[in-house]
Design a protein around this motif. Structure first.
Motif, mmCIF file in Angstrom:
data_model
loop_
_atom_site.group_PDB
_atom_site.id
_atom_site.type_symbol
_atom_site.label_atom_id
_atom_site.label_comp_id
_atom_site.label_asym_id
_atom_site.label_seq_id
_atom_site.Cartn_x
_atom_site.Cartn_y
_atom_site.Cartn_z
ATOM 1 N N UNK A 169 15.502 5.033 17.190
ATOM 2 C CA UNK A 169 16.287 4.847 15.819
ATOM 3 C C UNK A 169 15.455 5.553 14.905
ATOM 4 N N UNK A 170 15.971 6.460 14.078
ATOM 5 C CA UNK A 170 15.369 7.011 12.923
ATOM 6 C C UNK A 170 15.785 6.843 11.544
ATOM 7 N N UNK A 171 14.870 6.850 10.497
ATOM 8 C CA UNK A 171 15.401 6.748 9.193
ATOM 9 C C UNK A 171 15.099 8.144 8.492
ATOM 10 N N UNK A 172 16.050 8.816 7.906
ATOM 11 C CA UNK A 172 15.994 10.063 7.294
ATOM 12 C C UNK A 172 15.988 10.192 6.056
ATOM 13 N N UNK A 173 15.283 11.063 5.268
ATOM 14 C CA UNK A 173 15.351 11.327 3.866
ATOM 15 C C UNK A 173 15.401 12.574 3.488
ATOM 16 N N UNK A 174 15.714 12.981 2.320
ATOM 17 C CA UNK A 174 15.605 14.461 1.950
ATOM 18 C C UNK A 174 14.182 14.892 1.804
ATOM 19 N N UNK A 175 13.831 16.294 1.970
ATOM 20 C CA UNK A 175 12.570 16.762 1.854
ATOM 21 C C UNK A 175 12.768 18.184 1.628
ATOM 22 N N UNK A 176 12.571 18.720 0.459
ATOM 23 C CA UNK A 176 12.828 20.435 0.548
ATOM 24 C C UNK A 176 11.658 20.839 1.361
ATOM 25 N N UNK A 177 10.516 20.137 1.614
ATOM 26 C CA UNK A 177 9.527 20.859 2.504
ATOM 27 C C UNK A 177 9.995 21.119 3.880
ATOM 28 N N UNK A 178 11.117 20.621 4.346
ATOM 29 C CA UNK A 178 11.573 20.539 5.662
ATOM 30 C C UNK A 178 12.541 21.725 5.840
ATOM 31 N N UNK A 179 12.598 22.630 6.733
ATOM 32 C CA UNK A 179 13.564 23.573 6.852
ATOM 33 C C UNK A 179 14.864 23.147 7.062
ATOM 34 N N UNK A 180 15.381 21.801 7.487
ATOM 35 C CA UNK A 180 16.465 21.489 7.766
ATOM 36 C C UNK A 180 16.837 20.742 6.282
ATOM 37 N N UNK A 181 15.995 20.559 5.390
ATOM 38 C CA UNK A 181 16.129 19.574 4.201
ATOM 39 C C UNK A 181 16.033 18.073 4.520
ATOM 40 N N UNK A 182 15.549 17.753 5.761
ATOM 41 C CA UNK A 182 15.517 16.169 5.841
ATOM 42 C C UNK A 182 14.254 16.167 6.715
ATOM 43 N N UNK A 183 13.548 14.789 6.710
ATOM 44 C CA UNK A 183 12.343 14.507 7.330
ATOM 45 C C UNK A 183 12.842 12.840 7.744
ATOM 46 N N UNK A 184 11.909 12.682 8.879
ATOM 47 C CA UNK A 184 11.888 11.066 9.174
ATOM 48 C C UNK A 184 10.919 10.494 8.249
ATOM 49 N N UNK A 185 11.248 9.358 7.565
ATOM 50 C CA UNK A 185 10.636 8.832 6.647
ATOM 51 C C UNK A 185 9.124 8.525 6.846
ATOM 52 N N UNK A 186 8.206 8.901 5.866
ATOM 53 C CA UNK A 186 6.869 8.570 6.151
ATOM 54 C C UNK A 186 6.608 7.368 5.704
ATOM 55 N N UNK A 187 5.540 6.399 6.429
ATOM 56 C CA UNK A 187 4.976 5.347 5.841
ATOM 57 C C UNK A 187 3.576 5.770 5.336
ATOM 58 N N UNK A 188 3.479 5.658 3.937
ATOM 59 C CA UNK A 188 2.295 6.013 3.295
ATOM 60 C C UNK A 188 0.712 5.210 3.829
#
Length: 239
Positions: free
Chosen positions: A130-149
């Motif tokens: 299971x992954x949780x995705x969010x927008x991130x312009x730094x990613x080529x596909x516009x999405x990342x797996x959400x980071x835990x700070x």
């Protein structure tokens, strides 16, 4: 050669975050595309319930699971291939805090690292997450797996693999048969799965070479079942 679509933040992330719930279409049928590598050329995507089991299935034009990313010998900068079912499920349904992003089931292969639960080894096999995705312009596909700070202590499921991402490594039955990949999950483990909306994606992800957030990006989109990530599928009992 595989044709890789590197989509910017607009087409991928906006469509996913819209999470269209009004459309129906189970299963999602998709025209074959000779320009896409056959093992990722999605032609049908379904999520159905069979009694108390939810069955996630993707069929492709070729042999599912045949193609895998090349090993690099390093974690940083390494690649992941994935068959993905984005859904309208809430992140609370899979053991994380609520409303953290876009919940997707992914069957992945990555030859350079292990991310199994409890320190297990899974780098040499296709396996579910299971992954949780969010927008991130730094990613080529516009999405990342959400980071835990660093320093944060979010709610995580028991099979969280102890990495700084909203990712879970449950041991679900995962089967490859000829042109299909299938995952079976007890309905009781997925709150709200009945009636949820979904789509299908074949994609590549990449670990940040500097090991900084975003740590794991959607880097390439090989094919989208709906063509526009409108989530037209609807989970329903198998007829």
């Amino acid at each position: 050669m595989m044709r890789k679509k590197t989509w910017g933040i607009g087409p991928v992330a906006v469509a996913l975050c819209a999470l269209a719930t009004g459309a129906f279409g189970e299963p999602i049928h998709t025209r074959p595309d000779e320009a896409v590598l056959a093992s990722f050329d999605i032609i049908e995507t379904t999520i159905v319930t069979q009694g108390e089991t939810a069955v996630f299935t993707t069929r492709v034009r070729g042999e599912a699971g045949k193609d895998k990313p090349d090993a690099t010998g390093r974690f940083e900068g390494s690649s992941v291939y994935a068959y993905v079912w984005p859904t309208t499920l809430d992140s609370g349904a899979i053991g994380f805090d609520r409303a953290q992003g876009i919940v997707a089931l992914a069957v992945t292969f990555h030859p350079d690292f292990d991310d199994a639960a409890y320190g297990g080894v899974n780098r040499h096999i296709w396996h579910p997450h299971w992954v949780v995705l969010a927008k991130d312009a730094a990613c080529g596909g516009g999405l990342k797996v959400v980071d835990i700070p660093k320093g944060a202590k979010p709610k995580v499921p028991p099979t969280w693999p102890n990495v700084p991402l909203l990712i879970d490594s449950p041991d679900y039955k995962t089967t490859f048969r000829s042109d299909a990949v299938q995952v079976e999950i007890p309905v009781s483990l997925i709150t709200g799965i009945r009636g949820a909306s979904f789509d299908g994606v074949a994609s590549g992800l990449k670990v940040n070479g500097n090991l900084h957030a975003p740590l794991l990006c959607v880097s390439d989109v090989f094919k989208v079942a709906s063509g526009n990530l409108s989530l037209p599928g609807k989970v329903s009992p198998q007829k």
